[in-house]
Design an enzyme around this catalytic site. Structure first.
Site, PDB file in Angstrom:
ATOM      1  N   ARG A   1      -8.656  -0.578   8.417  1.00 48.01           N
ATOM      2  CA  ARG A   1      -9.461   0.634   8.237  1.00 48.01           C
ATOM      3  C   ARG A   1      -9.678   1.349   9.564  1.00 48.01           C
ATOM      4  O   ARG A   1     -10.789   1.757   9.887  1.00 48.01           O
ATOM      5  CB  ARG A   1     -10.826   0.279   7.628  1.00 48.01           C
ATOM      6  CG  ARG A   1     -10.792   0.224   6.124  1.00 48.01           C
ATOM      7  CD  ARG A   1     -12.086  -0.326   5.599  1.00 48.01           C
ATOM      8  NE  ARG A   1     -12.587   0.465   4.503  1.00 48.01           N
ATOM      9  CZ  ARG A   1     -13.470   0.017   3.620  1.00 48.01           C
ATOM     10  NH1 ARG A   1     -13.935  -1.203   3.729  1.00 48.01           N
ATOM     11  NH2 ARG A   1     -13.882   0.802   2.658  1.00 48.01           N
ATOM     12  N   CYS A   2      -8.595   1.459  10.337  1.00 46.99           N
ATOM     13  CA  CYS A   2      -8.778   2.001  11.668  1.00 46.99           C
ATOM     14  C   CYS A   2      -8.363   3.451  11.762  1.00 46.99           C
ATOM     15  O   CYS A   2      -8.544   4.062  12.802  1.00 46.99           O
ATOM     16  CB  CYS A   2      -7.986   1.190  12.682  1.00 46.99           C
ATOM     17  SG  CYS A   2      -6.219   1.506  12.615  1.00 46.99           S
TER      18      CYS A   2
ATOM     19  N   GLU B   1     -12.447   5.010   5.475  1.00 46.62           N
ATOM     20  CA  GLU B   1     -12.553   4.238   6.716  1.00 46.62           C
ATOM     21  C   GLU B   1     -13.690   4.649   7.618  1.00 46.62           C
ATOM     22  O   GLU B   1     -13.942   3.998   8.638  1.00 46.62           O
ATOM     23  CB  GLU B   1     -11.253   4.362   7.498  1.00 46.62           C
ATOM     24  CG  GLU B   1     -10.079   3.756   6.761  1.00 46.62           C
ATOM     25  CD  GLU B   1      -8.775   4.231   7.331  1.00 46.62           C
ATOM     26  OE1 GLU B   1      -7.914   3.398   7.599  1.00 46.62           O
ATOM     27  OE2 GLU B   1      -8.628   5.452   7.522  1.00 46.62           O
TER      28      GLU B   1
ATOM     29  N   GLN C   1       0.825  -1.194   0.000  1.00 41.89           N
ATOM     30  CA  GLN C   1       0.000   0.000   0.000  1.00 41.89           C
ATOM     31  C   GLN C   1       0.869   1.257   0.000  1.00 41.89           C
ATOM     32  O   GLN C   1       0.340   2.372  -0.095  1.00 41.89           O
ATOM     33  CB  GLN C   1      -0.921   0.024   1.233  1.00 41.89           C
ATOM     34  CG  GLN C   1      -1.988  -1.058   1.180  1.00 41.89           C
ATOM     35  CD  GLN C   1      -2.872  -1.093   2.413  1.00 41.89           C
ATOM     36  OE1 GLN C   1      -3.076  -2.125   3.040  1.00 41.89           O
ATOM     37  NE2 GLN C   1      -3.431   0.044   2.784  1.00 41.89           N
TER      38      GLN C   1
END
Lengths: 162, 784, 338
Positions: free
Chosen positions: B368-369, B738, B221
């Site tokens: 996705r925090c 997110e 990523q």
């Protein structure tokens, strides 16, 4: 062992070990990499292909079991550069994001529509419950299948075909 | 006759995705699709035990198996100083175990073979002699005096502490608590879960022995950051390393850390002189790669009797696994957890965070925090709900009473965040209207009389994304700017290269829309390139919802730079002064004489064929954008559930999600992101769990045990929106990737708890399986 | 993900298949659907030396009634059962179980008999067929024998089959015209194994329960019959009290253990709840004067699909229908006007 499978309408043969999984046969021997591997417990359906028109998880079949049979992978849905109705439906309704589960979803959806040309939301969710997706939340996939159903019906209405 | 020209609008438009065609035809290019001549395949031998000394490793039988080219162990790597590697948080992590294994599933040896089947046959032939050691499973255990020291590889390390970090003002908070009428406390555990993208991690490492070029196709990523880390770790020259992140089958933060497999594959390729492919299986992915959460939170809210919040105290203990490998800004040891005051105007707060080692996989910041905003948001929303019950007030009213008001923005929170913009009440009202809140409450009361249990849960969250301003944000020292490079070709088409890395978010479409919005070139004429470190400007990658806030801003800015130059070119062509021109979306028009115009395409052509003397030819630029602040998307979610009093099963009857992420570039894509996030939130609330028995055996290391919801369980979502632009972002966008994962778990949990709250139930531990609900029903006297 | 090597044979006749099994015994495994065997092989929890693929054998795909009883051949897939119009009415237990097996794609290949041979205590068919008192037909080197299901399952993944035997079909006896059944399964998601499953089958005789079958999934070392509950029901009229008592007895018959799916107490409770709900459903459809009972928001989710497609409790099998049928028989109340 020699295995001979009709893949996307073409006869393909190879010398394989008995233990070679169908998904590896497709991906590695035939270089059809549209079918994906997402897990190791037959749980995710990313490897779904059509065997004589029926969805199966190609990671849980040996290539030798497909000898003499017909397999359809995502590459076989339409000629390169064109989109079949189900593929169009997924594009129209944003039924994919990362694309990894998409080939399996497309084939399972296609099989559903062949059996049930006008599925309800519930029937779609039920039929696709063997295919996991992490990106979409499934709602647009349902929409995509219903879009396709409507398109196929209106196409056949226009052409007069049944 | 003057004609009104109306260019097409490209923001707020649901353009169909350009990247879809290849995915739909099965022509995506994921790492496992890559096939290089002479390529070898690598498998990983993983430790079956969670904590043990390694007495010996015998690889001779494996090496002798026909088809095996090499077997790599920690010992071999140690000779090249590669047995350990740095983590993104400045700790160290084993590449291959040498002295000890410190988690079940730890990488112990790798086999490189001509065929993946043989590579796995060989694993069974490697003999490892383990001497088991006592296992430490929870951070509480690991912080007890006398607990076995896990990181005894570190000189002078006598305990299992990882970090201690505080935010806020302790004195002010203590005073607030002294003055308060009521104090409500709440304890909760956010269990370990996993991003589990459909594509696992992997790489093809190709070290060319002739040219010295190192090409690594990698599930990354953050390709540029990874390249720099590789260069620093291996000593290989950075300009010779090319990291290519082709198509990624999902990321969700799982593909941010550097994993041992990447390093071993690269080392193997270097030593053998052939490309080496490593694709992890799902078990490897779940048992060893960057997990999420595993956070114990205890806190107290100080309020007055009228419900006004005065202060917040939170203690947090995080299970880091055996190495501190969070991918997060280096100064913020607990990420952005201190956003925990959420959407509320709480004047005083004090947050104390601690991290501890355990015998489990390293990580914690993923899924996705937004750098631990999921944990913070979950905590405050559950605490506020609990406070409402304790005070006997409607949970919605308690929230409303304490919202930061629109006129307070930019708002500086008690822990130092400067929220850019927000209108929380508007989002809440919309969600309640869509839900039919009052009617549903009446239905709930009526149902209760009939013996049916309905629950309504609300969560009003504020996120913080877009890392981040260089004065505060860096990862391993790399500042968190991002970049965009744009070139318009003579025929008016363009190529945009960005420093971020999509994993399904649709950047090839949305970023083209940003350019289109600034320059009027249609998105179909703009090629968006990303993921190749040789062919994109340096960026920090995509995670923590940062792409739109950073690279999106860079894209808008570079487009504007080009538009400024295009103005000069147009002025030259039209023989007017640049200030006499008006921009009409896709062309310049002479003020007062609009039929005298130059389209952007004509200006581009002129850049190569008719540029004025003294001006550089070409129409190209690059912007590195250092965001002035984070952005603060927010939302209001409301869930209605029904609980089965006989089996404890619960079902979502309605789920309403109102999101405000500022300006939406492509509403279709934004909604897709939200629905995906809501599904993950539902999944965590209902079924996702990685847990361990007392021996350190991981339960949840395959999709049979780690439960991902199917289309059948996943609820239907009703989406709404409000739009409160970010005042500091060039196009007013905030990012949204997110938000739903951050905000929704509390909404689901609040709903199920609400179904039982009238009988005194205040907490249900995620994942809320039917067995847990049933237990609570029995204790509350509500079971069938 | 990568099975160990093996030799593969795909015989064309049953005799060939049996011959291969006879030669290799424990070292050979039969492959029908493969949806249980191949996953085990991929994890190398199973590594047979020889795999005998029986998919080419003729005559093993019968799904039909014969002399009133039901025959399900070795190559009948779960999907065929799910789609069949046959498995409603008196065979309702089976029709309710079929859609709940695993997930829809696995159901395309997996087989009913394969499931029985696998003998997973978390398997659904075992309970559904136990409740209906089914037996399997096994062919071996010494010929053919029938094994009642209650004698087939010996322990988790252990059957009384010899490694040289193949199940060629499962036979379900005719429960009579006034019968019905259902299957309830608590699963955390589609494709998960059952936390608890309960198969309920009632065959009526003269307005009372003739035979009751209650079998339980995932709460013991094998699929279990709740025999005490069955015996309590046999000969009784179907009333609320009888149903509640049977449900409690079924819970006592369960021997669950606590795990991540729930505590043993919880599982026993779900057995009770499902038995009660199942009995109420079946009883109501058979015309018994019981309360319909609470269904809960997440009932037998899958059966939403199935209930639309099949009628578990078809008209002809209700009490009223049976009386009508009796009236027309020779010797019946009408004197048989034939």
């Amino acid at each position: 062992m020699k295995v001979s499978v009709v893949v996307n309408g073409q006869e393909r043969s190879a010398e394989v070990e008995a233990r070679l999984l169908l998904v590896h046969f497709l991906r590695e021997k035939l270089r059809l990499t549209g079918t994906h591997v997402g897990c190791d417990t037959t749980s995710c359906g990313a490897c779904t292909v059509l065997l004589d028109g029926t969805p199966v998880k190609s990671c849980t079949m040996f290539a030798v079991q497909a000898d003499g049979r017909e397999v359809t992978t995502v590459e076989g849905l339409a000629a390169a550069g064109t989109l079949s109705p189900i593929q169009e439906g997924f594009k129209e309704e944003h039924g994919l994001q990362c694309g990894f589960c998409t080939p399996g979803m497309l084939l399972a959806s296609k099989a559903l529509l062949e059996e049930n040309p006008d599925p309800s939301e519930e029937e779609i969710r039920w039929a696709l419950s063997g295919n996991l997706c992490r990106c979409t939340g499934y709602q647009n996939i349902v929409n995509a299948v219903q879009w396709t159903a409507r398109k196929l019906q209106s196409d056949s209405a226009t052409t007069g075909a049944s | 006759m003057t004609e009104e020209h109306t260019a097409e609008r490209w923001l707020g438009r649901s353009v169909k995705r350009k990247e879809d065609d290849r995915f739909l035809q099965g022509r995506g290019n994921y790492v496992d699709d890559i096939n290089l001549p002479g390529m070898l395949y690598m498998s990983v031998l993983r430790s079956p035990v969670a904590h043990a000394r390694i007495n010996s490793i015998d690889t001779s039988a494996a090496e002798a198996l026909p088809g095996v080219v090499a077997v790599v162990t920690g010992e071999l790597l140690a000779q090249h100083n590669l047995a350990w590697m740095p983590t993104l948080s400045g700790d160290t992590q084993a590449v291959l175990a040498t002295d000890k294994v410190r988690m079940q599933g730890q990488e112990v040896a790798c086999v490189v073979a001509e065929d993946p089947y043989v590579a796995h046959d060989a694993l069974e032939l490697i003999e490892v002699d383990y001497d088991p050691l006592p296992v430490v499973i929870t951070p509480q255990q690991s912080l007890e005096p006398g607990a076995p020291v896990i990181r005894d590889d570190k000189e002078d390390k006598q305990d299992n502490r990882v970090y201690h970090w505080e935010a806020g003002d302790k004195e002010a908070t203590d005073r607030a608590f002294e003055q308060a009428d009521r104090v409500v406390s709440f304890d909760t555990f956010y269990p370990r879960c996993h991003p589990a993208p459909m594509e696992t991690c992997g790489c093809v490492a190709d070290v060319n022995p002739v040219t010295g070029k190192i090409t690594i196709y990698m599930t990354s990523q953050a390709p540029h950051a990874h390249r720099t880390v590789f260069a620093l770790v291996t000593g290989l020259p950075e300009h010779q390393i090319q990291i290519i992140s082709p198509d990624l089958g999902g990321g969700f933060g799982n593909k941010v850390p550097v994993y041992p497999g990447y390093v071993v594959a690269t080392a193997a390729s270097l030593l053998i002189g052939r490309p080496v492919k490593w694709i992890e299986d799902r078990t490897g992915n779940l048992i060893s790669t960057g997990f999420a959460r595993d956070f114990y939170m205890n806190g107290e809210l100080a309020l007055n009797n009228d419900g006004k919040m005065l202060g917040l105290r939170v203690k947090m203990l995080s299970d880091q696994g055996y190495a501190y490998a969070d991918a997060q800004p280096s100064k913020l040891r607990a990420g952005l957890f201190h956003i925990v005051t959420g959407s509320y105007d709480i004047p005083a707060a004090h947050v104390v965070t601690d991290g501890a080692y355990t015998n489990k996989a390293p990580g914690g910041v993923a899924y996705r925090c937004s750098f631990r905003v999921t944990e913070a948001s979950f905590f405050i929303e559950r605490l506020v709900q609990t406070a409402a019950y304790e005070l006997g007030v409607d949970p919605v009213e308690l929230r409303r009473k304490n919202f930061i008001q629109p006129e307070q923005f930019p708002y500086t929170s008690a822990t130092g965040f400067v929220y850019d913009s927000g209108d929380y009440e508007r989002a809440l009202d919309k969600a309640l209207e869509m839900l039919g809140y009052e009617d549903l409450k009446a239905e709930q009361a009526k149902a209760r009389d009939e013996g049916k249990l309905l629950g309504i849960g609300v969560a009003t969250f504020t996120e913080v994304v877009g890392a981040g301003p260089s004065k505060d944000y860096d990862i391993l020292g790399l500042k968190m700017f991002d970049s965009a490079e744009l070139r318009v070709h003579p025929t008016g088409k363009a190529i945009l290269k960005i420093g971020v890395q999509t994993q399904g978010q649709g950047h090839e479409t949305t970023f083209a829309q940003i350019v289109a919005n600034e320059l009027g070139i249609p998105p179909s004429d703009i090629l968006v390139q990303h993921g190749d470190t040789d062919n994109t400007p340096y960026g920090l990658g995509t995670y923590a919802s940062r792409s739109t806030p950073t690279a999106g801003a860079a894209t808008a800015m570079v487009s504007r730079k080009l538009r400024d130059k295009a103005r000069e070119l147009a002025a030259h062509l039209l023989e007017v002064a640049p200030e006499d021109l008006e921009w009409a979306g896709d062309r310049f028009q002479v003020r007062g004489a609009p039929d005298r115009q130059t389209t952007i395409q004509e200006a581009a052509f002129a850049a190569y064929t008719n540029h004025p003397q003294g001006m550089e030819a070409g129409l190209e630029g690059v912007t590195y954008y250092d965001p002035p602040n984070m952005t603060y998307p927010f939302g209001a979610y409301a869930v209605a559930v029904e609980v089965d009093r006989g089996t404890g099963q619960w079902k979502v009857k309605r789920m309403v999600a109102v999101d405000d992420c500022g300006v939406r570039i492509n509403p279709m894509i934004v909604e897709g992101q939200i629905m995906g996030g809501l599904t993950e939130g539902f999944a965590m609330a209902a079924m996702e769990l990685i847990t361990f028995d007392e021996l350190g055996n991981c339960i949840g290391s395959n999709f049979s045990d780690y439960l991902i919801p199917t289309s059948w369980e996943t609820p239907k979502f009703e989406l709404g929106e409000t739009t409160t632009p970010s005042p500091h972002h060039p196009i007013g966008a905030k990012g949204v990737g997110e938000s739903a994962t951050v905000g929704s778990p509390a909404a689901f949990v609040n709903a199920v708890v609400d179904a039982l709250a009238h009988a005194g139930v205040r907490e249900l531990q995620m994942p809320i399986g039917p067995d847990k609900v049933w237990q609570a029903l029995v204790e509350a006297g509500l079971a069938e | 993900m990568y099975p160990a090597s093996f030799e593969y044979v795909a015989p064309a006749t049953l005799e060939e298949a049996l011959e291969t099994l006879g030669r290799y015994e424990d070292d050979a495994k039969v492959l029908a659907g493969g949806q249980s065997l191949i996953p085990l092989m991929k994890l190398r929890l199973a590594a047979p030396r020889v795999v005998v693929d029986i998919n080419r054998l003729p005559g093993l795909d019968t799904l039909a009634t014969e002399n009133g009883g039901l025959r399900i051949g070795a190559l009948v897939r779960h999907k065929a059962c799910e789609k069949s119009d046959l498995l409603g009415g008196r065979w309702g237990t089976l029709g309710a179980a079929a859609p709940l097996i695993s997930d829809p794609i696995i159901r395309n290949l997996g087989t009913v008999c394969g499931s029985l041979a696998h003998a997973d205590p978390q398997g659904d068919w075992g309970s559904a067929l136990l409740a209906m008192d089914a037996e399997v037909v096994a062919r071996g080197p010494d010929g053919t024998r029938t094994i009642p299901l209650r004698e087939l399952f010996e322990g988790p993944f252990v059957t009384s089959l010899a490694p040289t035997e193949i199940i060629t079909e499962v036979r379900v006896p005719d429960p009579g015209p006034s019968a019905g059944g259902t299957y309830l399964k608590l699963e955390r998601k589609v494709g998960d194994f059952a936390t608890v499953g309960v198969a309920v089958h009632l065959a009526m005789a003269d307005g009372r329960v003739g035979r009751a079958g209650i079998a339980l999934t995932a709460v013991g070392p094998t699929n279990l019959r709740a025999t005490a509950a069955e015996e309590a029901l046999a000969g009784s009229e179907l009333t609320d009290e009888v149903i509640l008592e049977a449900a409690e007895m079924a819970a006592h018959a369960a021997h669950p253990y606590s795990d991540t799916r729930g505590s043993a107490d919880y599982k026993r409770k779900v057995v009770q709840v499902f038995t009660e709900r199942g009995l109420r459903s079946v009883a109501t459809s058979l015309g018994a004067p019981v309360q319909a009972g609470p269904q809960g928001p997440v009932t037998n989710e899958a059966s939403l699909e199935a209930t639309r497609r099949q009628d578990y409790f078809s008209g002809e099998d209700t009490l009223a229908g049976v009386l009508e049928e009796l009236e027309e028989k020779p010797g019946g109340p009408d004197g048989g006007a034939r």
